[in-house]
Write a protein that holds these residues in place. Sequence first.
Motif, PDB file in Angstrom:
ATOM      1  N   CYS A   1      68.683  76.682  39.975  1.00  0.00           N
ATOM      2  CA  CYS A   1      67.222  76.827  39.991  1.00  0.00           C
ATOM      3  C   CYS A   1      66.530  75.791  40.874  1.00  0.00           C
ATOM      4  CB  CYS A   1      66.664  76.713  38.570  1.00  0.00           C
ATOM      5  SG  CYS A   1      67.052  78.138  37.552  1.00  0.00           S
ATOM      6  N   ALA A   2      67.256  75.095  41.737  1.00  0.00           N
ATOM      7  CA  ALA A   2      66.619  74.008  42.498  1.00  0.00           C
ATOM      8  C   ALA A   2      65.466  74.520  43.356  1.00  0.00           C
ATOM      9  CB  ALA A   2      67.654  73.282  43.353  1.00  0.00           C
ATOM     10  N   VAL A   3      65.682  75.633  44.060  1.00  0.00           N
ATOM     11  CA  VAL A   3      64.611  76.175  44.903  1.00  0.00           C
ATOM     12  C   VAL A   3      63.458  76.659  44.022  1.00  0.00           C
ATOM     13  CG1 VAL A   3      64.034  78.129  46.408  1.00  0.00           C
ATOM     14  CG2 VAL A   3      66.027  76.713  46.919  1.00  0.00           C
ATOM     15  N   ALA A   4      63.795  77.361  42.935  1.00  0.00           N
ATOM     16  CA  ALA A   4      62.761  77.849  42.014  1.00  0.00           C
ATOM     17  C   ALA A   4      61.989  76.675  41.406  1.00  0.00           C
ATOM     18  CB  ALA A   4      63.394  78.700  40.917  1.00  0.00           C
ATOM     19  N   ASN A   5      62.700  75.589  41.088  1.00  0.00           N
ATOM     20  CA  ASN A   5      62.029  74.421  40.516  1.00  0.00           C
ATOM     21  C   ASN A   5      61.085  73.768  41.521  1.00  0.00           C
ATOM     22  OD1 ASN A   5      63.118  74.682  37.989  1.00  0.00           O
ATOM     23  ND2 ASN A   5      64.770  73.202  38.308  1.00  0.00           N
ATOM     24  N   ALA A   6      61.500  73.740  42.782  1.00  0.00           N
ATOM     25  CA  ALA A   6      60.623  73.178  43.811  1.00  0.00           C
ATOM     26  C   ALA A   6      59.340  74.013  43.898  1.00  0.00           C
ATOM     27  CB  ALA A   6      61.341  73.152  45.162  1.00  0.00           C
ATOM     28  N   LEU A   7      59.485  75.335  43.893  1.00  0.00           N
ATOM     29  CA  LEU A   7      58.307  76.208  43.985  1.00  0.00           C
ATOM     30  C   LEU A   7      57.428  76.078  42.729  1.00  0.00           C
ATOM     31  CD1 LEU A   7      59.969  79.394  45.550  1.00  0.00           C
ATOM     32  CD2 LEU A   7      58.560  77.685  46.721  1.00  0.00           C
ATOM     33  N   ALA A   8      58.085  75.960  41.560  1.00  0.00           N
ATOM     34  CA  ALA A   8      57.325  75.803  40.312  1.00  0.00           C
ATOM     35  C   ALA A   8      56.519  74.504  40.357  1.00  0.00           C
ATOM     36  CB  ALA A   8      58.270  75.806  39.111  1.00  0.00           C
ATOM     37  N   ALA A   9      57.125  73.442  40.901  1.00  0.00           N
ATOM     38  CA  ALA A   9      56.431  72.156  40.979  1.00  0.00           C
ATOM     39  C   ALA A   9      55.246  72.238  41.940  1.00  0.00           C
ATOM     40  CB  ALA A   9      57.406  71.065  41.423  1.00  0.00           C
ATOM     41  N   VAL A  10      55.431  72.946  43.056  1.00  0.00           N
ATOM     42  CA  VAL A  10      54.335  73.115  44.018  1.00  0.00           C
ATOM     43  C   VAL A  10      53.200  73.901  43.351  1.00  0.00           C
ATOM     44  CG1 VAL A  10      53.658  74.264  46.173  1.00  0.00           C
ATOM     45  CG2 VAL A  10      55.774  72.918  46.078  1.00  0.00           C
ATOM     46  N   ASP A  11      53.559  74.964  42.638  1.00  0.00           N
ATOM     47  CA  ASP A  11      52.537  75.759  41.943  1.00  0.00           C
ATOM     48  C   ASP A  11      51.781  74.923  40.922  1.00  0.00           C
ATOM     49  OD1 ASP A  11      53.088  78.045  43.380  1.00  0.00           O
ATOM     50  OD2 ASP A  11      54.590  78.772  41.949  1.00  0.00           O
ATOM     51  N   ALA A  12      52.499  73.955  40.318  1.00  0.00           N
ATOM     52  CA  ALA A  12      51.854  73.104  39.316  1.00  0.00           C
ATOM     53  C   ALA A  12      51.103  71.930  39.954  1.00  0.00           C
ATOM     54  CB  ALA A  12      52.893  72.588  38.323  1.00  0.00           C
ATOM     55  N   GLY A  13      51.222  71.752  41.264  1.00  0.00           N
ATOM     56  CA  GLY A  13      50.396  70.740  41.919  1.00  0.00           C
ATOM     57  C   GLY A  13      51.059  69.761  42.869  1.00  0.00           C
ATOM     58  N   VAL A  14      52.407  69.602  42.873  1.00  0.00           N
ATOM     59  CA  VAL A  14      52.980  68.580  43.755  1.00  0.00           C
ATOM     60  C   VAL A  14      52.874  69.021  45.216  1.00  0.00           C
ATOM     61  CG1 VAL A  14      54.674  68.010  41.936  1.00  0.00           C
ATOM     62  CG2 VAL A  14      55.446  69.169  44.004  1.00  0.00           C
ATOM     63  N   ARG A  15      52.839  68.068  46.116  1.00  0.00           N
ATOM     64  CA  ARG A  15      52.647  68.398  47.531  1.00  0.00           C
ATOM     65  C   ARG A  15      53.733  67.827  48.435  1.00  0.00           C
ATOM     66  NH1 ARG A  15      50.619  71.866  45.466  1.00  0.00           N
ATOM     67  NH2 ARG A  15      48.420  72.423  45.327  1.00  0.00           N
ATOM     68  N   GLN A  16      54.822  67.359  47.842  1.00  0.00           N
ATOM     69  CA  GLN A  16      55.965  66.965  48.672  1.00  0.00           C
ATOM     70  C   GLN A  16      57.238  67.532  48.038  1.00  0.00           C
ATOM     71  OE1 GLN A  16      58.857  63.689  48.722  1.00  0.00           O
ATOM     72  NE2 GLN A  16      57.371  62.630  50.025  1.00  0.00           N
ATOM     73  N   ILE A  17      58.092  68.141  48.879  1.00  0.00           N
ATOM     74  CA  ILE A  17      59.369  68.672  48.383  1.00  0.00           C
ATOM     75  C   ILE A  17      60.503  67.908  49.049  1.00  0.00           C
ATOM     76  CG2 ILE A  17      60.891  70.684  48.243  1.00  0.00           C
ATOM     77  CD1 ILE A  17      58.457  72.480  48.472  1.00  0.00           C
TER      78      ILE A  17
ATOM     79  N   LEU B   1      63.934  77.238  51.343  1.00  0.00           N
ATOM     80  CA  LEU B   1      62.526  76.984  51.019  1.00  0.00           C
ATOM     81  C   LEU B   1      61.596  77.177  52.219  1.00  0.00           C
ATOM     82  CD1 LEU B   1      62.942  73.925  48.681  1.00  0.00           C
ATOM     83  CD2 LEU B   1      61.472  75.882  48.164  1.00  0.00           C
ATOM     84  N   ILE B   2      62.028  76.725  53.388  1.00  0.00           N
ATOM     85  CA  ILE B   2      61.130  76.743  54.553  1.00  0.00           C
ATOM     86  C   ILE B   2      60.635  78.162  54.877  1.00  0.00           C
ATOM     87  CG2 ILE B   2      61.059  76.349  57.071  1.00  0.00           C
ATOM     88  CD1 ILE B   2      62.657  73.714  56.498  1.00  0.00           C
ATOM     89  N   PRO B   3      61.540  79.173  54.993  1.00  0.00           N
ATOM     90  CA  PRO B   3      61.019  80.519  55.282  1.00  0.00           C
ATOM     91  C   PRO B   3      60.125  81.056  54.161  1.00  0.00           C
ATOM     92  CG  PRO B   3      63.396  80.435  55.627  1.00  0.00           C
ATOM     93  CD  PRO B   3      63.007  79.150  54.981  1.00  0.00           C
ATOM     94  N   THR B   4      60.449  80.724  52.907  1.00  0.00           N
ATOM     95  CA  THR B   4      59.599  81.193  51.806  1.00  0.00           C
ATOM     96  C   THR B   4      58.198  80.608  51.948  1.00  0.00           C
ATOM     97  OG1 THR B   4      61.471  81.506  50.330  1.00  0.00           O
ATOM     98  CG2 THR B   4      59.336  81.173  49.278  1.00  0.00           C
ATOM     99  N   LEU B   5      58.129  79.312  52.242  1.00  0.00           N
ATOM    100  CA  LEU B   5      56.818  78.663  52.371  1.00  0.00           C
ATOM    101  C   LEU B   5      56.054  79.169  53.594  1.00  0.00           C
ATOM    102  CD1 LEU B   5      57.932  75.003  51.559  1.00  0.00           C
ATOM    103  CD2 LEU B   5      56.671  76.555  50.034  1.00  0.00           C
ATOM    104  N   LYS B   6      56.784  79.508  54.656  1.00  0.00           N
ATOM    105  CA  LYS B   6      56.137  79.908  55.914  1.00  0.00           C
ATOM    106  C   LYS B   6      55.838  81.405  55.982  1.00  0.00           C
ATOM    107  CE  LYS B   6      56.251  78.278  59.760  1.00  0.00           C
ATOM    108  NZ  LYS B   6      55.104  77.828  60.576  1.00  0.00           N
ATOM    109  N   LEU B   7      56.611  82.219  55.255  1.00  0.00           N
ATOM    110  CA  LEU B   7      56.493  83.668  55.463  1.00  0.00           C
ATOM    111  C   LEU B   7      55.892  84.421  54.283  1.00  0.00           C
ATOM    112  CD1 LEU B   7      59.965  84.331  57.175  1.00  0.00           C
ATOM    113  CD2 LEU B   7      57.727  84.230  58.296  1.00  0.00           C
ATOM    114  N   LYS B   8      56.013  83.870  53.090  1.00  0.00           N
ATOM    115  CA  LYS B   8      55.529  84.611  51.926  1.00  0.00           C
ATOM    116  C   LYS B   8      54.034  84.361  51.738  1.00  0.00           C
ATOM    117  CE  LYS B   8      59.379  86.473  50.925  1.00  0.00           C
ATOM    118  NZ  LYS B   8      59.522  87.938  50.941  1.00  0.00           N
ATOM    119  N   ASP B   9      53.267  85.452  51.611  1.00  0.00           N
ATOM    120  CA  ASP B   9      51.803  85.356  51.524  1.00  0.00           C
ATOM    121  C   ASP B   9      51.336  84.341  50.488  1.00  0.00           C
ATOM    122  OD1 ASP B   9      51.479  87.158  53.507  1.00  0.00           O
ATOM    123  OD2 ASP B   9      51.293  88.901  52.160  1.00  0.00           O
TER     124      ASP B   9
END
Length: 532
Positions: free
Chosen positions: A213-229, A248-256
């Motif tokens: 879940c490392a990638v999912a956890n990074a996204l969950a943390a961003v959704d909850a407010g963190v701004r550095q991965i 993570l990079i393509p998800t952050l760059k390509l997903k709406d």
Amino acid sequence: MTRERLYLFDTTLRDGQQTAGVDFALEEKLAVARMLDGIGVDYIEGGYPGANPTDTAFFAQKHDFRHARFTAFGMTKRAGRSAANDPGLQTVLAARSDALCFVAKSWDYHVEVALGTTLEENLKSIRETVKAGVASGRETMIDCEHFFDGYKANPEYALACAKAAYEAGARWVVLCDTNGGTLPHEVSKIVSEVVAHIPGDRLGIHPHDDTGCAVANALAAVDAGVRQIQGTLNGLGERCGNANLVTLIPTLKLKDEYRGRFETGISDEGLRNLTQLSRMLDEILNRNPNRHAPYVGANAFATKAGIHASAILKDPRTYEHVTPESVGNKRRVMVSDQGGKSNLLAELKRIGIEVGKDDPRLTRLLNEVKARENLGYAYEGAAASFELLARRVLGSVPNYFDVDSFRTSVERRQKKGEWDTVCEAVVKLRVNGESLMSVAEGNGPVNALDGALRKDLGIYQPFIEDLRLTDFKVRILNGGTEAVTRVTIESADGNGDVWTTVGVSPNIIDASFQALVDSVTFKLLKSDAPAP
Ligand SMILES: [Zn+2]
């Protein structure tokens, strides 16, 4: 609407190096750092200056990054000493870097048991380390080790560690899931509680992948407010690895969902270089790339079934969540007996062969592929053999050489009381009217045959000098009364090209020799060797 800035911190060269079997040499560290800077990663953690000669040498270099902030890693000040009297801390402070990242304990259990100090002393170490870092004029951050486990055990104390860092002036307070056992809903909940005390644009996340879940956890943390991965290339890291920045990079760059809200330092061109970058790292590590890796794997945009393949040709969006070109990958329609003409046409087009869909040769090729697959050939994993077959049916492969015969022997002999194995091979060829015979020894019969086949190819020898075999796979197929062997060989050359060929026979030596001959022929074809 202005988008918020999200920062990416790469720790391939520090945490990634904790992977079993991975130990970067200085030149390799330099190469990886250049690639990371090239795509626009914000922070590159180079290692732990003073901890080993390579890291010390790496930090002694003058780095000229276009974009990235070069970051030195170290530990917070030891208890019972002043910052000025802590040699470990002073070594990190003396290193050439743009930023500093210190790891601190934040789980009360670890403070008392592992560190053997008091909770208050540990808070003092965090404060003084941050102050010393800031006083050196550099951006300073604290990795709160075991933050999530610590928070579950003693939320007040874990939070006190994070706040101590923030209040002392840390640019970033990074919440680490060091054991990697935290799940996304727990990350969401805990980060939301931390954000009530420390602004999200001062918080980072450092997840490990022990539950996948490392990638999912990074996204969950961003959704909850963190701004550095914080993450690594290809998810490199101890045990199951760190959060994979290549995913993570393509998800952050390509997903709406993310593209609409956040801006990263990664350029569109950097994104298009991602597949190549991921494979370069594997090349440095001498590993086979993961074919199933999200976005960048060789199979990430590969389709097998015939009806999907024809739909993909009409409108790729119906079967692909992003375009392969956006991440520098390729669409691949695999040739297989499940596929029909549309599969074949797509694959031919990809390798640069234009054939009309009503060309009778296409039916002939399709029948040939199906007949061979029936015998045990598998072309989806042997694109070079497929290309040779297709070009032969379409009439465009020169007959570079003929094999008259080959022979190989395995001999076990006694040598000073011990058994020794010697393999020898003889290959007789005709090249351009000339008869050639080569003999070679090898550590096995296939190795000896390979040596003999490539020892003297007459006028074609210069074209194959840089050919080498990189992988050899054997599969026994159970074909009714008789077992059949399929051999797949991967070859590479000085241009960095890699190709795969296949041979099938009831006899393993024969199957191997077919795959070897295909490999050499393919190399001659792609080198534009003149027809005899
Ligand atoms: Zn870590």
